[in-house]
Design an enzyme around this catalytic site. Structure first.
Site, PDB file in Angstrom:
ATOM      1  CB  SER A   1      -0.841  -0.107   1.188  1.00  0.00           C
ATOM      2  OG  SER A   1      -1.430   1.206   1.555  1.00  0.00           O
TER       3      SER A   1
ATOM      4  CE1 TYR B   1      -4.048  -2.083   5.480  1.00  0.00           C
ATOM      5  CE2 TYR B   1      -2.912  -0.112   5.003  1.00  0.00           C
ATOM      6  CZ  TYR B   1      -3.708  -1.361   4.535  1.00  0.00           C
ATOM      7  OH  TYR B   1      -3.996  -1.370   3.133  1.00  0.00           O
TER       8      TYR B   1
END
Ligand SMILES: NC(=O)c1ccc[n+]([C@@H]2O[C@H](COP(=O)([O-])OP(=O)(O)OC[C@H]3O[C@@H](n4cnc5c(N)ncnc54)[C@H](O)[C@@H]3O)[C@@H](O)[C@H]2O)c1
Ligand SMILES: *[C@@H]1O[C@H](CO)[C@@H](O)[C@H](O)[C@H]1NC(C)=O
Length: 307
Positions: free
Chosen positions: A180, A193
Site C-alpha cells: 500500500s 496497518y
C-alpha cells in the site's frame, strides 16, 4: 605483479559496471516510452487470496478472462463463490473456490495441498487478502493488533512457504503482493496497518533477491511484483479525506486490477496506483524532514478514524 594484475581486473570491472549501469539507464528510458510486452497468462494457474471482494475479485475475474485457471481463496465463502460463479458465467476459463483463513498456517498448508491435488501447481500467486481497521494507535486492542499482523503479514510467509517450492523446482512462477502507499509513507490512524504494509515490502524485496541468488546463473524466472495502491474504491477505506478530491480521486477496483495485472505481465518489480506516486514519493523522500512536513500539511490527505 599479482597485485598489479588484480588492480587491472578491478579497474576493468568498475568500467564494465559503469557501462552496464548506463546501458540499463537507457533501457529504462526506452521502456518508459515503449513498455515491455505483456507476457501471456493463458494456461497459468493463478491463486488470488481475498478473491471474494474488491481488488481480489476483479483480479480473479480478469485473470480468468485472459485464459488463466483461477483459484479463489477467501475467508468469506459466499463472496468467494460469487466470484468463482462470475468467472464460470464468462465461459471458457476454469475457476475454483476454497474457503481459507490465510492468517492460519495450518489452514494455508492444508488448503494448498488440496489445490495441488485438485487443480495443480500454482504458477502465479497473488497475496491480496488484507484488513484495515482505522483508528488512533492507543485505541487499538492487543487482539486487533495481533489479528492485523496475522492477516496482513504472517499470511505472506505461509503462502510463500506453501507455493514457492514448486515454482523453484521449475524455475517458473510469479508472486504478486499487495502492499500500500501506507507501506511507503507512515499515516495517522493506521499505525499497525502501516507496519504490516512496510513489512510486506521487506518480504518482497528480500525474497526476490534470495531467489535470484540461488537461481541457475542468477537467471531468475520467478518474478516478484509489489503493488502500492493509494486509495481504491472497495469500501476498505471507510473515511478517506483529501484536500484535492479530484486530483486524488479513489481508483475503481477494476482499474486497479488492470494496472496490477499489466505490471505482473510486464515483470515490473513495483508499481504504485496511480503510477505517479512512485516518482512523487521517491522525490519527496530526498527532501529534508522539515520540508517533507510542509508537503504533508499542504496535501492534507489520508484517512480519518472510524467511529
Ligand atoms: N482499497 C484500498 O484503498 C487499498 C489501498 C492500498 C492497499 N490495499 C490492499 O489491497 C488488498 C485488497 O484490498 P480491498 O480494498 O480489495 O479489500 P476488500 O475488503 O474489498 O477485500 C478483501 C478480501 O479479503 C478477504 N479476507 C480478509 N481477511 C482474510 C483472511 N484472514 N483470509 C482470507 N481472506 C481474507 C475478505 O473477506 C475480502 O473478501 C488489501 O491487502 C489492502 O490492504 C487496498
Ligand atoms: C507439482 O510439482 C511437483 C514438484 O514440486 C511435482 O512433483 C508434481 O508432479 C507437480 N504436479 C503437477 C500436476 O504438475
Amino acid at each position: 605483479m599479482v597485485n598489479a594484475y588484480g588492480g587491472v581486473i578491478i579497474v576493468a570491472d568498475v568500467l564494465l559496471l559503469f557501462l552496464k549501469i548506463i546501458f540499463y539507464l537507457f533501457e529504462s528510458i526506452y521502456r518508459f516510452f515503449v513498455p515491455a510486452e505483456e507476457k501471456s497468462v493463458a494456461g497459468e494457474i493463478v491463486l488470488v487470496t481475498g478473491a471474494g471482494h474488491g481488488i481480489g475479485r476483479e483480479l480473479a475475474v480478469r485473470y480468468a478472462s485472459l485464459g488463466a485457471t483461477v483459484v479463489c481463496w477467501d475467508i468469506n465463502q459466499e463472496g468467494n463463490e460469487e466470484t468463482a460463479n462470475e468467472i464460470k458465467k464468462q465461459g471458457a476459463a476454469r475457476s475454483f473456490a476454497y474457503k481459507c483463513d490465510v492468517s492460519s498456517r495450518d489452514e494455508v498448508l492444508e488448503t494448498a495441498e488440496k489445490v495441488r491435488e485438485e487443480v495443480g501447481n500454482v504458477t502465479i500467486l497473488v497475496n491480496n487478502a488484507g484488513i484495515m481497521p482505522c483508528h488512533s494507535f492507543l485505541t487499538h486492542t492487543p487482539e486487533e493488533i495481533r489479528k492485523l499482523v496475522d492477516v496482513n503479514l504472517m499470511s505472506h510467509f505461509w503462502m510463500l512457504q506453501a507455493f514457492l517450492p514448486s515454482m523453484i523446482e521449475k524455475n517458473h512462477g510469479h508472486v504478486v503482493a499487495l502492499s500500500s502507499m501506507a507501506g511507503i509513507v507512515g499515516l495517522p490512524n493506521l499505525v499497525p496497518y502501516c507496519a504490516t504494509k512496510y513489512a510486506v515490502r521487506g518480504i518482497m524485496d528480500s525474497i526476490c533477491e534470495e531467489i535470484r541468488q540461488i537461481s541457475p546463473n542468477k537467471i531468475n524466472n520467478i518474478k516478484f511484483t509489489t503493488i502500492y495502491p493509494y486509495m481504491v474504491d472497495t469500501g476498505l477505506c471507510k473515511k478517506p479525506k483529501s484536500r484535492f478530491p479530484n486530483l486524488l480521486a479513489l481508483v475503481k477496483p477494476h482499474e486497479a486490477a488492470d494496472q496490477i495485472i499489466s505490471a505482473q505481465r510486464r515483470n515490473q518489480m513495483e508499481i504504485t496506483i496511480p503510477s505517479y506516486w512512485l516518482t512523487v514519493s521517491t522525490f519527496v523522500r530526498t527532501l529534508p524532514y522539515k520540508a517533507i512536513l510542509q508537503v504533508i500539511d499542504f496535501v492534507d490527505s489520508g484517512v480519518e478514524a472510524e467511529s
